[in-house]
Structures are given as structure tokens and as C-alpha cells.
Design a protein around this motif. Structure first.
Motif, mmCIF file in Angstrom:
data_model
loop_
_atom_site.group_PDB
_atom_site.id
_atom_site.type_symbol
_atom_site.label_atom_id
_atom_site.label_comp_id
_atom_site.label_asym_id
_atom_site.label_seq_id
_atom_site.Cartn_x
_atom_site.Cartn_y
_atom_site.Cartn_z
ATOM 1 N N PHE A 181 29.928 40.956 46.044
ATOM 2 C CA PHE A 181 31.297 41.528 45.700
ATOM 3 C C PHE A 181 32.011 40.805 44.779
ATOM 4 N N ASP A 182 31.751 39.773 44.362
ATOM 5 C CA ASP A 182 32.446 38.794 43.523
ATOM 6 C C ASP A 182 31.832 38.896 42.025
ATOM 7 N N ILE A 183 30.684 39.475 41.925
ATOM 8 C CA ILE A 183 29.909 39.893 40.541
ATOM 9 C C ILE A 183 30.664 40.996 39.617
ATOM 10 N N VAL A 184 30.818 41.991 39.986
ATOM 11 C CA VAL A 184 31.028 43.166 39.295
ATOM 12 C C VAL A 184 32.544 43.536 39.201
ATOM 13 N N ALA A 185 33.096 43.588 40.546
ATOM 14 C CA ALA A 185 34.708 43.881 40.333
ATOM 15 C C ALA A 185 35.201 42.778 41.339
ATOM 16 N N ASN A 186 35.453 41.632 41.217
ATOM 17 C CA ASN A 186 35.793 40.382 41.838
ATOM 18 C C ASN A 186 37.411 40.727 42.343
ATOM 19 N N LYS A 187 37.714 41.309 43.498
ATOM 20 C CA LYS A 187 39.165 41.412 43.766
ATOM 21 C C LYS A 187 39.704 40.080 44.399
ATOM 22 N N ARG A 188 38.940 39.006 44.489
ATOM 23 C CA ARG A 188 39.188 37.943 45.135
ATOM 24 C C ARG A 188 39.873 36.969 44.101
ATOM 25 N N ASN A 189 39.334 36.788 42.855
ATOM 26 C CA ASN A 189 39.786 35.847 41.992
ATOM 27 C C ASN A 189 39.875 36.512 40.600
ATOM 28 N N GLY A 190 39.265 37.671 40.424
ATOM 29 C CA GLY A 190 39.294 38.478 39.202
ATOM 30 C C GLY A 190 38.059 37.759 38.005
#
Length: 201
Positions: free
Chosen positions: A120-129
Motif C-alpha cells: 500500500f506504500d507503492i501506488v497511493a501511500n497514505k502513510r508518508n505520501g
């Protein structure tokens, strides 16, 4: 003989292409399905953008939906378009995979909690953008305004590693992360929020 002499020998280990995560981090147990779903999410992530991209999302849609109690994000449209494309073209895809792709498009891990979180960090990373969507449009848009960012995305991406189920970057790439933040600020200030791109209310 001279071609074998390098003036940059001390730098070469820093810029050598890293191996594919399946090779460099086999403990991640990446599958072809993981790769396919992330690739499809990346391809479909921005399908829901209307004309004029962020102006449509940030200016037109709020005016069009004012007073309706409805909200809209381009990811909502992207998910709807994915569903339509699968249905209309009779694409054979497992429903679980389709749900996973849609969760990746939205960047919402909670929608697919059994999947590998770092994906989930690859396409639309809500954690750090820091995700491929932003890396793509930062490069494209900065180039289009004649002030391209000078960042080796290949090196930056290939130096990333998964630690504790999150994509992390080496301390040597701290300046690259800083440059991304600076580029984001600049693009939002100069382009995306420029007064000429705003619709009158």
C-alpha cells in the motif's frame, strides 16, 4: 585500456542497480499476483480524474456537489471505472483481486488487511505520501513548467527496502526525500493552487 579506468569508482557502489525485491528481499514472499495487482492499481489509479485533473477535483466537483451531502475523490471514480472496464470487457479476474486492486487505488490498508501492508506504500501511500503517483506527476509537471526536478528516481526507488512491513529509504537518500517535499510545495504553490486554476465561487 583507458576505458577500464573510472574517475567515479568510489561512487559506483552507490549507483549500482539494485536487484528486484524478490531477489534482494526474498523474505517478502512477493507473488506474481502481488505484482500484477500493484501494476493494475498503478495503471488505474488516475482513471477517475476529470478534465483539468486537480482543478476538476478541487474546484469543480465541490461546486457541483455543494448541498448534496455527497463527496468525491478521483480514486472513487478510478474504482468505478475499474469495475466498469472489468464488467464491460468481460475480463476474467478474481473478485478478491479486484477488491485488492481497488484498495490499492484508494491506499486504504483496512480494506484488505490480510494483504502485505507495504504494497500500500507503492501506488497511493497514505502513510508518508511518497508513492509512484506523486513521483510521476512531480517529474511530469515540473518538466512541463520548464523547471524539472533533478532527482534520480531510479536510484531512489531501487534503494528502497521493506522494513517492518513499510517501504523505507536509506539515510543516504534523505536529501532526495527533502527534494520531493520541496518539489511538492513548489508545484502546489505555483501550479495546482494558482489563482488562474481556480473556479470562481
Amino acid at each position: 585500456m583507458l576505458r577500464n579506468i573510472s574517475q567515479n569508482l568510489p561512487l559506483e557502489p552507490e549507483y549500482v542497480d539494485a536487484a528486484h525485491p524478490r531477489d534482494s528481499q526474498p523474505e517478502l514472499k512477493l507473488t506474481d499476483r502481488d505484482v500484477d495487482c500493484v501494476e493494475l492499481a498503478g495503471l488505474c489509479h488516475d482513471l477517475g480524474h476529470g478534465p483539468w485533473s486537480h482543478v476538476w477535483d478541487g474546484s469543480f466537483i465541490p461546486i457541483a456537489l455543494a448541498g448534496t451531502g455527497k463527496s468525491w475523490k478521483h480514486e472513487d471514480g478510478s474504482e468505478m471505472m475499474l469495475d466498469y472496464l472489468v464488467s464491460d470487457n468481460n475480463i476474467k479476474i478474481a473478485l478478491e483481486d479486484q477488491r485488492f486492486i481497488k484498495a490499492l487505488i484508494s491506499g486504504e490498508r483496512a480494506r484488505a488487511p490480510h494483504e502485505k501492508g507495504f504494497l500500500f506504500d507503492i501506488v497511493a501511500n497514505k502513510r508518508n505520501g511518497i508513492d509512484v503517483d506523486k513521483l510521476d506527476y512531480f517529474h511530469r509537471d515540473s518538466h512541463m513548467i520548464g523547471d524539472p526536478i533533478h532527482l534520480s528516481l531510479t536510484r531512489f526507488v531501487k534503494s528502497a527496502r521493506v522494513i517492518n512491513n513499510e517501504i523505507c529509504y536509506a539515510i543516504k537518500d534523505a536529501n532526495s526525500v527533502y527534494e520531493l517535499g520541496q518539489a511538492r510545495f513548489k508545484l502546489h504553490k505555483l501550479i495546482y493552487n494558482h489563482k488562474t486554476g481556480k473556479l470562481p465561487r
